[in-house]
Write a protein that holds these residues in place. Structure first.
Motif, PDB file in Angstrom:
ATOM      1  N   GLY A 148      10.841   8.651   8.970  1.00 38.70           N
ATOM      2  CA  GLY A 148      10.011   7.739   8.180  1.00 38.70           C
ATOM      3  C   GLY A 148       8.704   7.471   8.881  1.00 38.70           C
ATOM      4  N   PHE A 149       8.783   7.194  10.170  1.00 40.80           N
ATOM      5  CA  PHE A 149       7.571   7.064  10.967  1.00 40.80           C
ATOM      6  C   PHE A 149       7.929   7.277  12.418  1.00 40.80           C
ATOM      7  CE2 PHE A 149       9.117   2.784   9.998  1.00 40.80           C
ATOM      8  CZ  PHE A 149       9.288   2.239  11.247  1.00 40.80           C
ATOM      9  N   GLY A 150       6.928   7.688  13.184  1.00 42.01           N
ATOM     10  CA  GLY A 150       7.178   8.041  14.574  1.00 42.01           C
ATOM     11  C   GLY A 150       7.419   6.834  15.459  1.00 42.01           C
ATOM     12  N   CYS A 151       7.999   7.073  16.614  1.00 37.62           N
ATOM     13  CA  CYS A 151       8.225   5.992  17.571  1.00 37.62           C
ATOM     14  C   CYS A 151       6.905   5.642  18.262  1.00 37.62           C
ATOM     15  CB  CYS A 151       9.241   6.403  18.624  1.00 37.62           C
ATOM     16  SG  CYS A 151      10.879   6.721  17.948  1.00 37.62           S
ATOM     17  N   PRO A 152       6.562   4.372  18.358  1.00 37.35           N
ATOM     18  CA  PRO A 152       5.323   4.003  19.035  1.00 37.35           C
ATOM     19  C   PRO A 152       5.404   4.291  20.520  1.00 37.35           C
ATOM     20  CG  PRO A 152       6.626   2.068  18.555  1.00 37.35           C
ATOM     21  CD  PRO A 152       7.314   3.225  17.893  1.00 37.35           C
ATOM     22  N   LEU A 200       0.843  -1.191   0.000  1.00 37.80           N
ATOM     23  CA  LEU A 200       0.000   0.000   0.000  1.00 37.80           C
ATOM     24  C   LEU A 200       0.883   1.247   0.000  1.00 37.80           C
ATOM     25  CD1 LEU A 200      -2.266  -1.111   2.999  1.00 37.80           C
ATOM     26  CD2 LEU A 200      -2.741  -1.516   0.581  1.00 37.80           C
ATOM     27  N   ARG A 201       0.513   2.259  -0.789  1.00 37.94           N
ATOM     28  CA  ARG A 201       1.234   3.542  -0.763  1.00 37.94           C
ATOM     29  C   ARG A 201       0.309   4.619  -0.221  1.00 37.94           C
ATOM     30  NH1 ARG A 201       2.748   3.976  -5.766  1.00 37.94           N
ATOM     31  NH2 ARG A 201       1.088   5.376  -6.454  1.00 37.94           N
ATOM     32  N   PHE A 202       0.787   5.370   0.752  1.00 36.08           N
ATOM     33  CA  PHE A 202      -0.006   6.409   1.397  1.00 36.08           C
ATOM     34  C   PHE A 202       0.348   7.759   0.786  1.00 36.08           C
ATOM     35  CE2 PHE A 202       0.107   2.789   4.114  1.00 36.08           C
ATOM     36  CZ  PHE A 202      -1.181   2.697   4.602  1.00 36.08           C
ATOM     37  N   GLU A 203      -0.681   8.432   0.276  1.00 38.43           N
ATOM     38  CA  GLU A 203      -0.463   9.647  -0.501  1.00 38.43           C
ATOM     39  C   GLU A 203      -0.478  10.911   0.348  1.00 38.43           C
ATOM     40  OE1 GLU A 203       0.611   8.866  -3.166  1.00 38.43           O
ATOM     41  OE2 GLU A 203      -0.348   7.028  -3.844  1.00 38.43           O
ATOM     42  N   ALA A 204      -0.558  10.774   1.660  1.00 38.18           N
ATOM     43  CA  ALA A 204      -0.477  11.923   2.570  1.00 38.18           C
ATOM     44  C   ALA A 204       0.000  11.408   3.922  1.00 38.18           C
ATOM     45  CB  ALA A 204      -1.836  12.617   2.708  1.00 38.18           C
ATOM     46  N   ASP A 205       0.522  12.328   4.741  1.00 37.87           N
ATOM     47  CA  ASP A 205       0.894  11.944   6.103  1.00 37.87           C
ATOM     48  C   ASP A 205      -0.347  11.417   6.819  1.00 37.87           C
ATOM     49  OD1 ASP A 205       3.320  13.033   5.421  1.00 37.87           O
ATOM     50  OD2 ASP A 205       3.166  14.777   6.726  1.00 37.87           O
ATOM     51  N   VAL A 233       2.989   8.051   9.733  1.00 36.69           N
ATOM     52  CA  VAL A 233       3.586   7.659   8.463  1.00 36.69           C
ATOM     53  C   VAL A 233       3.669   8.848   7.521  1.00 36.69           C
ATOM     54  CG1 VAL A 233       3.255   6.183   6.438  1.00 36.69           C
ATOM     55  CG2 VAL A 233       2.738   5.297   8.705  1.00 36.69           C
ATOM     56  N   ARG A 234       4.774   8.958   6.814  1.00 39.56           N
ATOM     57  CA  ARG A 234       4.971  10.059   5.867  1.00 39.56           C
ATOM     58  C   ARG A 234       4.247   9.831   4.554  1.00 39.56           C
ATOM     59  NH1 ARG A 234      11.017  11.497   4.601  1.00 39.56           N
ATOM     60  NH2 ARG A 234       9.903  13.062   3.391  1.00 39.56           N
ATOM     61  N   ARG A 235       3.929  10.939   3.889  1.00 41.18           N
ATOM     62  CA  ARG A 235       3.370  10.889   2.536  1.00 41.18           C
ATOM     63  C   ARG A 235       4.349  10.175   1.600  1.00 41.18           C
ATOM     64  NH1 ARG A 235       4.099  14.560  -1.672  1.00 41.18           N
ATOM     65  NH2 ARG A 235       5.152  15.964  -0.201  1.00 41.18           N
ATOM     66  N   GLY A 236       3.815   9.290   0.783  1.00 43.15           N
ATOM     67  CA  GLY A 236       4.623   8.562  -0.182  1.00 43.15           C
ATOM     68  C   GLY A 236       5.209   7.268   0.336  1.00 43.15           C
ATOM     69  N   LEU A 274      -1.844   8.614  10.280  1.00 42.67           N
ATOM     70  CA  LEU A 274      -1.618   7.809  11.477  1.00 42.67           C
ATOM     71  C   LEU A 274      -2.206   6.431  11.212  1.00 42.67           C
ATOM     72  CD1 LEU A 274      -0.559   8.025  14.444  1.00 42.67           C
ATOM     73  CD2 LEU A 274      -2.901   8.580  15.098  1.00 42.67           C
ATOM     74  N   LEU A 275      -1.391   5.388  11.385  1.00 41.40           N
ATOM     75  CA  LEU A 275      -1.797   4.031  11.069  1.00 41.40           C
ATOM     76  C   LEU A 275      -1.677   3.117  12.280  1.00 41.40           C
ATOM     77  CD1 LEU A 275       0.042   3.220   7.698  1.00 41.40           C
ATOM     78  CD2 LEU A 275      -2.281   4.081   7.992  1.00 41.40           C
TER      79      LEU A 275
END
Length: 345
Positions: free
Chosen positions: A179-183, A63-68, A95-98, A70-71
């Motif tokens: 790239g993504f935040g720390c949980p 899956l590609r996320f096209e905007a920032d 999660v970052r865009r892209g 939260l997953l």
């Protein structure tokens, strides 16, 4: 915000908690096969429990996320990775865009759920966003997702936005540079049945109550139901988990009119091989009902892969209710933990 399907895997659909109230019209309830994992994923990103999420079956999805966004990913372990970096499950992740989220083959379990802040914004049919592929309605165009599909995500609510800000602060950044935040929050303290695993070993013990026609089966079959293992058949699907094992036989021929069935009803067709009805079950059935799976163990059935064994254990109604109450208390504890984190953050 949208999500692009790069690889759809074996079966990826949009699901929520289903469309109850229409069985009298012959419409299946549907919804997530493992509702506990979907609910947990939604809570972790600040959504209402019933928001639409993606249900993945046996991995192989990209899956590609096209905007920032939260997953949260909850359910089976498909070794998820975000841009090549292992992705933590059962935690909220910014999660970052892209970014591309990929899932490998299943290490454990059959289905996993991807929730995004704001929920997947597909049109609702009869009050639900769930996909019912047999009927060709709900979800994304009434079908499983395909490569190239672009699925919209709704705007995140204030709760989700606050969760995202807290998460980014915990990662030491208020931008999207990481790239993504720390949980910051784990659900590993949940009881195993909340995670959809009844027993952490190579055999699952599924707790059941006697069905309406239990006494119509011969003594040998009634004993085999609780003493012999059953193997999940590859023909299983979202409608039912087909089991292979000792044939269960009636003590005498029985003519039945079709009658209502529920999620977890264990039917026995003429070949004697039981079927545990799941989310996309029919609304009525004419096969004898030997048992009903306790609600607390429905996720465990939904997460058992073809070729794996399960065993049945009989419990009473009071125990089944107590187990369900205990699980719902754990869900409320998760909600409270998130609320406290928001307050402290």
């Amino acid at each position: 915000m949208t999500v692009t399907i790069i690889r759809p895997g074996l079966l990826t659909t949009v699901q929520d908690l289903g469309r109850p109230g229409f069985q009298k019209l012959g419409v299946a309830v549907g919804g997530a096969a493992d509702a506990v994992s979907l609910r947990t994923a939604n809570l972790l990103v600040g959504n209402a429990e019933e928001e639409a999420a993606l249900e993945l079956t046996l991995g192989g999805v990209a899956l590609r996320f096209e905007a920032d966004t939260l997953l949260a990913v909850c359910g089976a372990d498909f070794s998820p990775a975000l841009d090549g970096i292992p992705f933590p499950q059962s935690r909220p992740v910014a999660v970052r865009r892209g970014s591309v989220l990929e899932f490998g083959v299943s290490r454990q379990g059959l289905r996993t759920y991807v929730a995004a802040a704001g929920g997947f914004a597909v049109p609702k049919v009869m009050g639900s966003a769930s996909t019912y592929t047999r009927g060709g309605f709900g979800g994304f165009a009434g079908r499983a997702l395909q490569a190239g599909d672009v699925v919209p995500v709704g705007p995140p609510g204030e709760r989700s936005a606050r969760l995202g800000r807290v998460l980014l602060r915990s990662a030491g950044t208020d931008s999207g540079d990481a790239g993504f935040g720390c949980p910051y929050l784990s659900t590993s303290w949940f009881a195993s049945d909340v995670a959809g695993i009844v027993r952490q070993n190579d055999r699952r013990i599924i707790r059941v109550l006697r069905g309406e026609h239990f006494e119509r089966f011969d003594a040998d079959s009634r004993e085999k139901l609780f003493r012999q293992p059953f193997v999940v058949d590859p023909r299983s699907d979202r409608m039912g988990s087909r089991l292979s094992g000792p044939a269960l036989q009636l003590s005498a021929p029985l003519e039945l009119l079709s009658e209502g069935v529920s999620h977890g009803t264990v039917q026995v067709p003429p070949d004697g091989q039981p079927i545990v009805l799941l989310a996309d079950r029919q609304t009525t059935g004419g096969y004898p009902q030997i048992a009903h799976v306790a609600s607390v163990d429905l996720p465990a059935v939904a997460q058992t892969k073809p070729g794996e064994q399960i065993r049945f254990r009989e419990i009473g109604r009071e125990e089944a209710e107590w187990l369900l109450v205990r699980r719902e208390c754990a869900m409320r504890e998760l909600q409270a933990a998130i609320s406290l984190k928001l307050r402290d953050g």
